[in-house]
Design a protein around this motif. Sequence first.
Motif, PDB file in Angstrom:
ATOM      1  N   TRP A 102      -2.988   6.937  13.532  1.00 57.84           N
ATOM      2  CA  TRP A 102      -3.938   5.995  14.135  1.00 57.84           C
ATOM      3  C   TRP A 102      -4.095   6.432  15.596  1.00 57.84           C
ATOM      4  O   TRP A 102      -3.366   5.986  16.473  1.00 57.84           O
ATOM      5  N   PRO A 103      -5.080   7.330  15.876  1.00 57.67           N
ATOM      6  CA  PRO A 103      -5.086   8.055  17.156  1.00 57.67           C
ATOM      7  C   PRO A 103      -5.866   7.366  18.276  1.00 57.67           C
ATOM      8  O   PRO A 103      -6.653   7.996  18.972  1.00 57.67           O
TER       9      PRO A 103
ATOM     10  N   THR B 275       0.813  -1.221   0.000  1.00 64.00           N
ATOM     11  CA  THR B 275       0.000   0.000   0.000  1.00 64.00           C
ATOM     12  C   THR B 275       0.841   1.263   0.000  1.00 64.00           C
ATOM     13  O   THR B 275       0.352   2.335  -0.329  1.00 64.00           O
ATOM     14  N   ARG B 276       2.125   1.142   0.398  1.00 62.06           N
ATOM     15  CA  ARG B 276       2.986   2.297   0.608  1.00 62.06           C
ATOM     16  C   ARG B 276       2.358   3.265   1.607  1.00 62.06           C
ATOM     17  O   ARG B 276       2.465   4.487   1.475  1.00 62.06           O
ATOM     18  N   ILE B 277       1.691   2.687   2.581  1.00 61.25           N
ATOM     19  CA  ILE B 277       1.099   3.452   3.681  1.00 61.25           C
ATOM     20  C   ILE B 277       1.735   2.995   4.991  1.00 61.25           C
ATOM     21  O   ILE B 277       1.883   1.794   5.226  1.00 61.25           O
ATOM     22  N   ILE B 278       2.120   3.962   5.807  1.00 63.67           N
ATOM     23  CA  ILE B 278       2.688   3.695   7.130  1.00 63.67           C
ATOM     24  C   ILE B 278       1.708   4.227   8.167  1.00 63.67           C
ATOM     25  O   ILE B 278       1.191   5.343   8.030  1.00 63.67           O
ATOM     26  N   ALA B 279       1.462   3.451   9.202  1.00 64.15           N
ATOM     27  CA  ALA B 279       0.593   3.905  10.293  1.00 64.15           C
ATOM     28  C   ALA B 279       1.445   4.410  11.445  1.00 64.15           C
ATOM     29  O   ALA B 279       2.404   3.757  11.858  1.00 64.15           O
ATOM     30  N   LEU B 280       1.106   5.593  11.966  1.00 72.09           N
ATOM     31  CA  LEU B 280       1.737   6.095  13.176  1.00 72.09           C
ATOM     32  C   LEU B 280       0.765   5.893  14.331  1.00 72.09           C
ATOM     33  O   LEU B 280      -0.323   6.481  14.350  1.00 72.09           O
ATOM     34  N   LEU B 281       1.138   5.038  15.266  1.00 73.19           N
ATOM     35  CA  LEU B 281       0.270   4.733  16.403  1.00 73.19           C
ATOM     36  C   LEU B 281       0.530   5.739  17.516  1.00 73.19           C
ATOM     37  O   LEU B 281       1.601   5.768  18.117  1.00 73.19           O
ATOM     38  N   HIS B 282      -0.452   6.596  17.772  1.00 72.57           N
ATOM     39  CA  HIS B 282      -0.347   7.591  18.841  1.00 72.57           C
ATOM     40  C   HIS B 282      -1.694   7.623  19.562  1.00 72.57           C
ATOM     41  O   HIS B 282      -2.705   7.968  18.967  1.00 72.57           O
ATOM     42  N   PRO B 283      -1.732   7.274  20.847  1.00 72.43           N
ATOM     43  CA  PRO B 283      -3.007   7.232  21.577  1.00 72.43           C
ATOM     44  C   PRO B 283      -3.510   8.629  21.904  1.00 72.43           C
ATOM     45  O   PRO B 283      -3.617   9.029  23.078  1.00 72.43           O
ATOM     46  N   ALA B 284      -3.831   9.412  20.871  1.00 72.51           N
ATOM     47  CA  ALA B 284      -4.157  10.829  21.061  1.00 72.51           C
ATOM     48  C   ALA B 284      -5.423  11.034  21.877  1.00 72.51           C
ATOM     49  O   ALA B 284      -5.597  12.082  22.501  1.00 72.51           O
TER      50      ALA B 284
ATOM     51  N   SER C 256       2.559  -3.541  25.183  1.00 72.15           N
ATOM     52  CA  SER C 256       2.006  -4.702  24.479  1.00 72.15           C
ATOM     53  C   SER C 256       2.019  -4.522  22.972  1.00 72.15           C
ATOM     54  O   SER C 256       2.074  -5.504  22.217  1.00 72.15           O
ATOM     55  N   ARG C 257       1.993  -3.273  22.497  1.00 63.54           N
ATOM     56  CA  ARG C 257       2.031  -3.041  21.045  1.00 63.54           C
ATOM     57  C   ARG C 257       3.368  -3.502  20.466  1.00 63.54           C
ATOM     58  O   ARG C 257       3.402  -4.121  19.393  1.00 63.54           O
TER      59      ARG C 257
END
Length: 341
Positions: free
Chosen positions: A98-99, A59-68, A129-130
């Motif tokens: 990915w908030p 997909t050439r998509i990167i997810a940034l995991l931030h519990p905003a 755990s992530r």
Amino acid sequence: MATMQEVATRAGVSIATVSFVVNGTKRVSPATRERVTAAMAELGFRNNVVARALASKRTRIIALLHPALEHRLGSTSMKFFMSAANRASELGYHLVLWPVVTGPDELRDLLSGGLVDGVVVMEVKMEDSRIERLTDLRVPFISIGRTADTTHLPFVDIDFEKTMEDGLDYLTGLGHRRIGLVIEDLEGTSMAGYAPHIRSERTFRESMTRRGLLPHVVTCGPGAAGGRQAAADLLATEPDISAVIVMKDDSAFGLVRGLSTAGRRVPDDVSVLSIASSDEAGAQSEPVLSTMNAPGHELGKLAVEALIEQLDGAAAPDAELPHLLLPCLLHVAGSTAPAPA
């Protein structure tokens, strides 16, 4: 809608070259890339991400995991995010936020659907755990932050230990001996065990003790009200406090106001130093806060580059995992001064 062939004709290149630019499957010279992207803009060419993903199985998509939703996306965190997003775009990838708090099950659903190629993890806890699930799933990832055990963890991070030592060197160099630390109260929340706070508080206590000084630590609730209460708590613990290190941008203004309400002038009576912060955050207070500025731009960029090296196979098979630490840099403004006589 324009086609790749029309873009190729306008740019004076082959359709294969247009495909290389669109899909990022092969490097092209900057001049050629500029001609192709200019032709795409002139013709209104729109890349079909879904079709590209089906063809390349990426997909050439990167997810940034931030519990905003649980741990606000403040101005300092935004620097990390914007730098990472810009660098990803330059390298032919899209970065999406990915908030939410992403537990092991949610992570599995996100990754098993093939929605993203790789992951950047932010707001890391000492036991996270992530990180464990990403390692188990063998998904390309990098963290902006460190767990307690970094043996198999690719990361870039603020060097909180050096940052705290540098901050204490600065304040003790001004003659301060009664120094307090204000950090966010995260006990009982999903962010309990937040690594930056644990590392900073531990270093503060150890360094103060090593210097023959008594460490004073208070926790702080949300916003300006939390800062005002932290000032009262700190003065109750040590009425003669002469310097405060605060690690909570949204409460720093309230902290200064709380000290003023208690009759303590900043910086004449009490110096205030905000760490893991920024010039912009410091400017919201009066007087303008002296800050230890977080290297958000540099770390966001470096994290994406290291992750894309994994994704594009540019990293050598036997290469060491990236372990990079950058300290915050001191910016002196109006909230710090020599200790009162």
